[in-house]
Design a protein around this motif. Sequence first.
Motif, mmCIF file in Angstrom:
data_model
loop_
_atom_site.group_PDB
_atom_site.id
_atom_site.type_symbol
_atom_site.label_atom_id
_atom_site.label_comp_id
_atom_site.label_asym_id
_atom_site.label_seq_id
_atom_site.Cartn_x
_atom_site.Cartn_y
_atom_site.Cartn_z
ATOM 1 N N ALA A 182 39.227 17.413 5.358
ATOM 2 C CA ALA A 182 38.086 18.232 4.926
ATOM 3 C C ALA A 182 36.807 17.791 5.632
ATOM 4 O O ALA A 182 35.989 18.617 6.052
ATOM 5 C CB ALA A 182 37.926 18.137 3.406
ATOM 6 N N LEU A 183 36.614 16.488 5.774
ATOM 7 C CA LEU A 183 35.422 15.978 6.449
ATOM 8 C C LEU A 183 35.352 16.480 7.886
ATOM 9 O O LEU A 183 34.318 17.004 8.331
ATOM 10 C CB LEU A 183 35.445 14.437 6.425
ATOM 11 C CG LEU A 183 34.362 13.731 7.243
ATOM 12 C CD1 LEU A 183 32.983 14.051 6.716
ATOM 13 C CD2 LEU A 183 34.594 12.226 7.247
ATOM 14 N N LEU A 184 36.443 16.341 8.627
ATOM 15 C CA LEU A 184 36.444 16.795 10.021
ATOM 16 C C LEU A 184 36.241 18.297 10.094
ATOM 17 O O LEU A 184 35.522 18.795 10.969
ATOM 18 C CB LEU A 184 37.765 16.396 10.699
ATOM 19 C CG LEU A 184 37.984 14.902 10.900
ATOM 20 C CD1 LEU A 184 39.318 14.661 11.619
ATOM 21 C CD2 LEU A 184 36.851 14.275 11.709
ATOM 22 N N GLY A 185 36.881 19.031 9.204
ATOM 23 C CA GLY A 185 36.696 20.480 9.198
ATOM 24 C C GLY A 185 35.237 20.847 9.049
ATOM 25 O O GLY A 185 34.710 21.692 9.781
ATOM 26 N N MET A 186 34.552 20.221 8.126
ATOM 27 C CA MET A 186 33.151 20.564 7.876
ATOM 28 C C MET A 186 32.254 20.156 9.055
ATOM 29 O O MET A 186 31.332 20.876 9.418
ATOM 30 C CB MET A 186 32.693 19.895 6.586
ATOM 31 C CG MET A 186 33.374 20.505 5.354
ATOM 32 S SD MET A 186 32.990 19.575 3.852
ATOM 33 C CE MET A 186 33.903 20.551 2.633
ATOM 34 N N LEU A 187 32.528 19.014 9.663
ATOM 35 C CA LEU A 187 31.717 18.571 10.804
ATOM 36 C C LEU A 187 31.885 19.510 12.001
ATOM 37 O O LEU A 187 30.988 19.642 12.828
ATOM 38 C CB LEU A 187 32.115 17.153 11.221
ATOM 39 C CG LEU A 187 31.658 16.035 10.290
ATOM 40 C CD1 LEU A 187 32.354 14.722 10.639
ATOM 41 C CD2 LEU A 187 30.141 15.845 10.372
ATOM 42 N N ASN A 188 33.037 20.152 12.091
ATOM 43 C CA ASN A 188 33.318 21.039 13.210
ATOM 44 C C ASN A 188 33.093 22.509 12.880
ATOM 45 O O ASN A 188 33.542 23.371 13.626
ATOM 46 C CB ASN A 188 34.780 20.850 13.655
ATOM 47 C CG ASN A 188 34.981 19.569 14.420
ATOM 48 O OD1 ASN A 188 34.614 19.486 15.579
ATOM 49 N ND2 ASN A 188 35.530 18.560 13.759
#
Lengths: 231, 231, 231, 231, 231, 231, 231, 231
Positions: A182-188
């Motif tokens: 979820a963190l990577l998804g939001m950063l990207n």
Amino acid sequence: MADLGFARVDLDREARTGDPEVVYGAGKTPEQVAAILTALHAKHPERAVLATRLSPEAMAAARAVGAEVHEVARAATLGPTPEHHGRVGIISAGTSDAPVAAEAALTVATHGAAPVEIRDVGVAGLHRLLAVRDELATLDCVIVVAGMEGALPSVVGGLIGVPLIAVPTSVGYGASFGGLAALLGMLNSCAPGITVVNIDNGYGAGVAAARIVRVSQRVSERLSERDATGR
Amino acid sequence: MADLGFARVDLDREARTGDPEVVYGAGKTPEQVAAILTALHAKHPERAVLATRLSPEAMAAARAVGAEVHEVARAATLGPTPEHHGRVGIISAGTSDAPVAAEAALTVATHGAAPVEIRDVGVAGLHRLLAVRDELATLDCVIVVAGMEGALPSVVGGLIGVPLIAVPTSVGYGASFGGLAALLGMLNSCAPGITVVNIDNGYGAGVAAARIVRVSQRVSERLSERDATGR
Amino acid sequence: MADLGFARVDLDREARTGDPEVVYGAGKTPEQVAAILTALHAKHPERAVLATRLSPEAMAAARAVGAEVHEVARAATLGPTPEHHGRVGIISAGTSDAPVAAEAALTVATHGAAPVEIRDVGVAGLHRLLAVRDELATLDCVIVVAGMEGALPSVVGGLIGVPLIAVPTSVGYGASFGGLAALLGMLNSCAPGITVVNIDNGYGAGVAAARIVRVSQRVSERLSERDATGR
Amino acid sequence: MADLGFARVDLDREARTGDPEVVYGAGKTPEQVAAILTALHAKHPERAVLATRLSPEAMAAARAVGAEVHEVARAATLGPTPEHHGRVGIISAGTSDAPVAAEAALTVATHGAAPVEIRDVGVAGLHRLLAVRDELATLDCVIVVAGMEGALPSVVGGLIGVPLIAVPTSVGYGASFGGLAALLGMLNSCAPGITVVNIDNGYGAGVAAARIVRVSQRVSERLSERDATGR
Amino acid sequence: MADLGFARVDLDREARTGDPEVVYGAGKTPEQVAAILTALHAKHPERAVLATRLSPEAMAAARAVGAEVHEVARAATLGPTPEHHGRVGIISAGTSDAPVAAEAALTVATHGAAPVEIRDVGVAGLHRLLAVRDELATLDCVIVVAGMEGALPSVVGGLIGVPLIAVPTSVGYGASFGGLAALLGMLNSCAPGITVVNIDNGYGAGVAAARIVRVSQRVSERLSERDATGR
Amino acid sequence: MADLGFARVDLDREARTGDPEVVYGAGKTPEQVAAILTALHAKHPERAVLATRLSPEAMAAARAVGAEVHEVARAATLGPTPEHHGRVGIISAGTSDAPVAAEAALTVATHGAAPVEIRDVGVAGLHRLLAVRDELATLDCVIVVAGMEGALPSVVGGLIGVPLIAVPTSVGYGASFGGLAALLGMLNSCAPGITVVNIDNGYGAGVAAARIVRVSQRVSERLSERDATGR
Amino acid sequence: MADLGFARVDLDREARTGDPEVVYGAGKTPEQVAAILTALHAKHPERAVLATRLSPEAMAAARAVGAEVHEVARAATLGPTPEHHGRVGIISAGTSDAPVAAEAALTVATHGAAPVEIRDVGVAGLHRLLAVRDELATLDCVIVVAGMEGALPSVVGGLIGVPLIAVPTSVGYGASFGGLAALLGMLNSCAPGITVVNIDNGYGAGVAAARIVRVSQRVSERLSERDATGR
Amino acid sequence: MADLGFARVDLDREARTGDPEVVYGAGKTPEQVAAILTALHAKHPERAVLATRLSPEAMAAARAVGAEVHEVARAATLGPTPEHHGRVGIISAGTSDAPVAAEAALTVATHGAAPVEIRDVGVAGLHRLLAVRDELATLDCVIVVAGMEGALPSVVGGLIGVPLIAVPTSVGYGASFGGLAALLGMLNSCAPGITVVNIDNGYGAGVAAARIVRVSQRVSERLSERDATGR
């Protein structure tokens, strides 16, 4: 600064940053939480002190010293909630994200803005999200809380023009790796203007949202002064 | 099996699996690509042979031996395209995802199904996706291609009930980590029934989609036989 | 949508996607699981509702409201199983993978296809797998469940031409990193046409397989209509 | 030890470990490779010196000083190949793995065992592997070279009882992460008795295999002595 | 193959690979461990059956059916230990590595070779290692067990010329990441001829070492035949 | 602070920390490197200014303004080397680690301590390391530079009692992951008292070592004062 | 939406979100960048269109169609800059972070706020940061750009009470892992109210900051209306 | 070396390295800890033996054999503390870091230097750190303990010129990944001369700091000898 033996407590945070005092409850005993809450409240009786990440025992100890306990948010407040300026939406998808969303909402409220909670609007059921578009348009800032693939901020971000703070949660299993997916998804995110906080950090998102609303008031006051002075 | 000196070529793949012959071009010289294409075509002149992941030089070599070159897909085909059964949607968001989407579409076509390409429907602009909902309803299977946060499959997955194959792409920068963010996002999708292939693997998604359509025909034939035999 | 206080329950999922209602039990109390099962069953008495990822306590609560409990799959169903169309193989290697395989099989059954479980066919004992080749040839779709190195889908994928959904499990230790090794192995399979779901996601694989069989019927019906209308 | 200015060369390795001298060519200039090869050969003219990981320029420089160049293995040898004892199989799947397999085979040969190369036996085409089972039975040790999902060692390991050394290669893309997927797959193999070397380390696998055969001879000689002495 | 209800037990492993039967105890109930041990022993009374990764309860259950329990190795054996050929050193550094080293030693012993345990020879105290150099020279194969930075195999590998199997352990904290640091260290060893197994996999190392010794005997027999036949 | 247009240069670093001025050359043009070197030298003509991480072009530009170029260290110095107090050993294993070791040695020298370089003492050849034990005993501080598995600091650390700074290098391939394996190995060293710097950071290790020697002098002066004052 | 053949250009973004049109230049040819800039400018001549991530060739092409090129920011603008409301600080540490800081500043300016760039204030030289404290107090929002360990946002965050957006950069080497170290550092900041964007995403930070200022104006207007209407 | 049955205890460590004996308590029973403490103390009654990482039970057992227990540091000492030379600062930010800081301080004290603990000086409240600048100037070496983003060493490192050892702690949540964020932050610090130890390794930092002070004395003595001899 007050020395409680086990901790030196910062009593002047509001003067420096405008934020109220907060007790981070993780790793503290129920007695410590209650003692710090009491000390901070004695110093700042006019405004609620917030305690987060409380165990059930710490919630009980907080209640015993007069604090209001917020079960879902795993938090407590001691003292009167401040007047609210501006509206901050807290949008979440699944019921498992509720504690983080509730922590964000409570933080917003204790930091001076009005929380507007919008739940059960996951990306796999767009009809629910589209049903609240009118409500979205009334918000000054939005916090979006999501676990698993963390796609909700991208979808909400395409619908609004106000600041959006994304909070990844550790909800998920397997390849969610404790919220990393979820963190990577939001950063990207392909939607521009989205900013992100740490996994499960509802508190941090709430502070940031409240600061956004607070700076609005500051700008507003500055503009009013200009009007008054004829500049 | 035919021995070309540098490779032993499998000539009986279709008999074993129903899939046509394919040349994976990465790491092969233009001459090798052309030679294998020619050998496979001589063995199976009735059905197109596919070559993927071709360099510009390999595309030229393929063209020189009579193959049709597909520039965007970085691929070539030699021989007649088979009859198409069933419709497979290939949905993509950004223009950077075009090569992977094109590879998937071409693979679908050479494996016996009709590709239906739907582009520019990113999650940050829901209106575009909602505008093609009627077209989505006509598809037998859907391939969704997306980079960055990889949220598109979750959104599409909530709108349809047919099989959905998600293809993460390496489009992105920083914390996309070469497509890892999109891959994790798709694996953690909250929309049920989504399956995932490797990063940039448009070919693999195309084969899987074509097999889904092919098994449909098999089921159909079985049902027809039952009808004919009165079972 | 029904509001149970702690959750708003989606009652129209089947109409939108063709899938039956499902309760994801992780993070829910036994009482919540029982209440949602009951509410969904009241709305859709004609078709089994599925509850997955149940604790022993939640299984007991489900049994108390009339649900059938499936111990190995850690799941429960309430209502009649639908008629089955198509055969979906669920192939697994070790006994430790049994719960994930059982969840996949039960999901297939509640979503309208016939599960065919094939166990103990690990890659390190090829003779077992080769012994069931004839049975493999009768399947319309295959789910392969494997932990550790996750090599089984590659081997099975080389033997069949129908869609193959690979499910990595968290079975293993050390450098399996909670199923990551199996997940990466499956995503990188050299056998074409394999798609992958999240670690331990037997439910997701079951939904995808059932959708593949369902779309087959749809295609079949379309073809029948053509025959009838002489097109 | 000889000091060449840019390097102090270990001239007594064989005495300490039984292995011949080797030049690791990565990061060395063609001139350095040629000079070290020449120095080592002068010291040990009776046995081939090996140089690995050579650039085309370094291969040319090696050829200029009389070395035999092995193009596929990107290596060179100077001096006579030793007598071979024992047979080491080098089994590989794809043509992209050829350089690593060739390096392993050449290392085996220069370290005193007979390499037996078996190619194109990927797990997705079991018939090819099963076709060489009789040959497998004649080997004293097996090196298995594979990229992508790295499943081949598990399958081979189930068929044999001799030591198996697995070599993951960096062949692959996307979620292969430079060979990490194959490495993890091999480390987690469900077939017992498999050991693993670093990604692309054909040389290391060759040394280990040759040592296995060498220790066999030592044991054999010990047994012979016992026979001779009547113990 | 015998069907015990909860598992189909492979009874012919030794015929296929030469290795004795083994029960992997992780995830099995004490009753299951005892039942499988008994079934395998009944089939192969002439040679010890091994059970690994046993809980204290499973050890008690094994003892109750007549097995010998090995506390440190967390394992049990049922049946007579085979005759030993060849000497396998098991070298370890810290006392925390003892269970993995003991599992390796017991596996070696049940697979037909003589284990020679050498303890407390960490790299930070070279004098201890140098004190056992003469003993090292008598070994046919070496297993090196180490956690933390996993440097011991590199040091031992520079002192010997026989095959060396490195076993990383999960002993450590912080940046050891569950044994990852030791695993990576061993895979990157600058000493040639080292091969590696999974973290904490003492069993796998023992099987590999025993196979190395076993192939020695095979080679020896072949050489004897040649002598006898005058070839 | 001096403003050169493209950079504001800190001219008072030595006064604050005791360290001389340094130009970090990575990402700077040859002209910028030369200009900053000249400006710093003009301000501090009495002590050498150091420039690190220089391209061949930047080395040429530095030479053109009068600096001494150190090829292996990829560095340059302008101004007289300071008097040396204390001896710092720089111990390295392979020739590929030479640039990092040379950068560390040059940094030590320009920061006021005498560098003592000891090369070619890898852990896989303990005899070389043991041969320099007497020299090790004369050092006040040790820097150990190693790539691949990074085991050398553990071995050296067991032989000495002075501070040891470990420098992992990016030398290696495959599972070295750009120096990560060596870094993790050094952080997990079982030899106490080892501290670690970033991968390839010879400069940082040199500064730390020089500070250690410098504090020695400070302590020494303090003790001398005590003696002089009779305390 | 306008179809340029190679791309369908969204012409109504401002109406939906309030943000101006932007061309993301990565992966586009110079001709495509120029064509999209021209098309967007024709539609919105009253407000600057922004193009980011431009190669030197794309900058030249942009200049050729009348755009203003911003070299350090690797960007171009076509059309008049909008009136600025509010002040956004862009604080950076090293000169290597300049391109990302410049992209953020230019984005702020084209999105309607006044950028205030503050450079060379790294955490290792606190005196520089403390020297600009008065300037910090005048800002409505702060963007902090930092590579390596990414500590600057924590330090700045403790000094101010306005919203802070942290931008990690890929500046660094070794264990910075392409900006991962800075990203993790910023996400874990102990200073409350910090939000984070993707590595090197100066554009995203600029959009978020401009939205924060824009919402301030909206709040201000709402308050003014209340005043005017007497509510 | 003494053999206690369960461990061979190294009794001569001080002679080799100058460090006192230490018992690493993790993984040892309370009885083992007490026995080893007693054995080491009997051998070295003149100097305190240290035991670290003790459970409450092990602390009780240590107390029972006469050791002094240090609760916060989770450690015990048996025997007289040595005379202290030099002052080592132990600087920490949050109260959660207290155990690691206390372990470092106790290790410093038992290894012969005077620990000076400075607490509650987090980077988000610079005023606290600036308030102790004069005290910092009196220290010979500094240990900085920090979790979360690990920024404190960078800030302290810019204020001092003595050696600085950074200790990352596992304090944090979400994207701190068990201390990885702090570790990476410290390794990438822009302040020169910082060295780092493993996550939570207060002991290792203490040993390194004490060695730094000890080498100072050695240098001092050498200088004194020179003075005395007139060199």
